[in-house]
Scaffold this active site. Sequence first.
Site, PDB file in Angstrom:
ATOM      1  N   ARG A 232       0.733  -1.382  -0.143  1.00 12.57           N
ATOM      2  CA  ARG A 232       0.006  -0.048  -0.044  1.00 12.57           C
ATOM      3  C   ARG A 232       0.914   1.166   0.008  1.00 12.57           C
ATOM      4  O   ARG A 232       2.204   1.221   0.605  1.00 12.57           O
ATOM      5  CB  ARG A 232      -0.907  -0.023   1.261  1.00 12.57           C
ATOM      6  CG  ARG A 232      -2.067  -1.016   1.192  1.00 12.57           C
ATOM      7  CD  ARG A 232      -3.144  -0.609   0.094  1.00 12.57           C
ATOM      8  NE  ARG A 232      -4.259  -1.340   0.207  1.00 12.57           N
ATOM      9  CZ  ARG A 232      -4.493  -2.371  -0.492  1.00 12.57           C
ATOM     10  NH1 ARG A 232      -3.494  -2.650  -1.419  1.00 12.57           N
ATOM     11  NH2 ARG A 232      -5.720  -2.993  -0.545  1.00 12.57           N
TER      12      ARG A 232
ATOM     13  N   HIS B 208      -1.540   0.896 -10.045  1.00 12.58           N
ATOM     14  CA  HIS B 208      -2.188  -0.029  -9.307  1.00 12.58           C
ATOM     15  C   HIS B 208      -2.780  -1.189 -10.024  1.00 12.58           C
ATOM     16  O   HIS B 208      -3.905  -1.432 -10.012  1.00 12.58           O
ATOM     17  CB  HIS B 208      -3.022   0.606  -8.525  1.00 12.58           C
ATOM     18  CG  HIS B 208      -3.561  -0.175  -7.092  1.00 12.58           C
ATOM     19  ND1 HIS B 208      -3.803   0.446  -5.880  1.00 12.58           N
ATOM     20  CD2 HIS B 208      -3.195  -1.561  -6.816  1.00 12.58           C
ATOM     21  CE1 HIS B 208      -3.872  -0.481  -5.014  1.00 12.58           C
ATOM     22  NE2 HIS B 208      -3.602  -1.645  -5.370  1.00 12.58           N
TER      23      HIS B 208
ATOM     24  N   GLU C 274      -4.069   8.056  -4.705  1.00 14.07           N
ATOM     25  CA  GLU C 274      -4.407   7.351  -6.081  1.00 14.07           C
ATOM     26  C   GLU C 274      -5.764   7.972  -6.747  1.00 14.07           C
ATOM     27  O   GLU C 274      -6.585   8.015  -5.933  1.00 14.07           O
ATOM     28  CB  GLU C 274      -4.288   5.967  -5.904  1.00 14.07           C
ATOM     29  CG  GLU C 274      -3.090   5.306  -5.614  1.00 14.07           C
ATOM     30  CD  GLU C 274      -3.131   3.719  -5.124  1.00 14.07           C
ATOM     31  OE1 GLU C 274      -4.093   3.262  -5.451  1.00 14.07           O
ATOM     32  OE2 GLU C 274      -2.064   3.180  -4.718  1.00 14.07           O
TER      33      GLU C 274
END
Length: 319
Positions: free
Chosen positions: A238, A286, A267
Amino acid sequence: MKETIVVVHELYPELLDSLKQSFDIVHFTRLANDDDRARFREAMSHAVAFIGSNVPFDRALIEQSPKLKVVASVSVGVDNYDVETLKAHDIVLTNTPEVLTEATADTGFLLLMMAARRAGEMNRMVVNGDWKASLGRDQFGVDLKGKTLGIVGMGRIGQAVAKRGHFGFDMPILFQNRSAKPDVEQSLDARQVELEVLFREADFICVTVPLSAETEGLVGRELLSLTKPQAIFVNIARGKVVREQELIECLQDGTLYYAGLDVFEKEPLPADSPLRTLDNVACLPHIGSATHETRNAMCDLAAENLLNVIAGKAAVTPV
C-alpha cells in the site's frame, strides 16, 4: 419485495446479471463525484449488503446503514474499513485472499525487472524519438540473476515473489516478517533478518506487508539510506507503507538508485507528483491484481461470501 445490494465495482456482466435475478441492485462503477456519493449513502440506508472496493466504511456510514448484514470487499486489504465498528454492529466483513496472490506477485516481479533494465526510461526514449544510437554505459541496467532479493512481509504474496526470484533467477532470499517462517527458510533456502539488515544487504527489496498502524510509514529515508549503490526498491503493498516524500527525495538525491511502484499515498497519482518526471522510478497504475482471470475470481469469491451471509451461512473468507 427484493432486498437491496449496493455494488461499487466493475463486477463482470454475468455475475451482475445473476445477482439482479434475486436482488435489487444499486450499481456504481465508482463514486466519481458528490452526486454519486450522495446516491450511494441513500442506497446504503436500506441495503442488506455491499460488494465492492475502494470505498471507506467509517463509523458514520456504518451507523447510517441499519439493515446492513455483510460488507464483501473485492480486495485483500481491509484498511478502508472500520473493523471494530462493523463487528459492534454484527456486520460481517469479508475479503478475497489467495485468489490474487499470483497476479500480484507477477506485478511485483514485473516492477523488479522494469527497474533493473530501466524499461520505463527506455520505452520513453523510443516513443519520444530520442533513440538515435546504440546505448551508452550510462544507460545500462543491472542483472537480476544471482542478486539478493529482500522481501518485507513474507505472507502469500511475499512468498510468491520470493519463489519467482529464487527458482527463476537463482536469487538468494532475505526476508523480514513479524513471525518466524521456518518452512520458508527451508523451502527457499531463505534467511530471516532484521529490517535494517535486509535494506543493507539486499540488491532488490520488495514490500508486500498489509497496511496497518504498525506498517504505516514503515519505510522512509532512515531505511532507504542503508541501501547499496544500485539497490532497487519495489512497493506492491500500500502506498502509505512508504513515506512517499522521503522516497522521492532519496530518488532525487541519489540515496536510492531506482524504485518500482504500483501503489501511492494518493491514487490516482497527482498531476504535480515528482514521481511523474523522475527517470529512476517505474510507476504503474495499481495493476496488482488487474487481470481478467484474477479479478473475476475475486468477484466470485466476494459474491459467494455475500450470498452465504444473507442466507444465514458462514462466510468463506471472513476477516
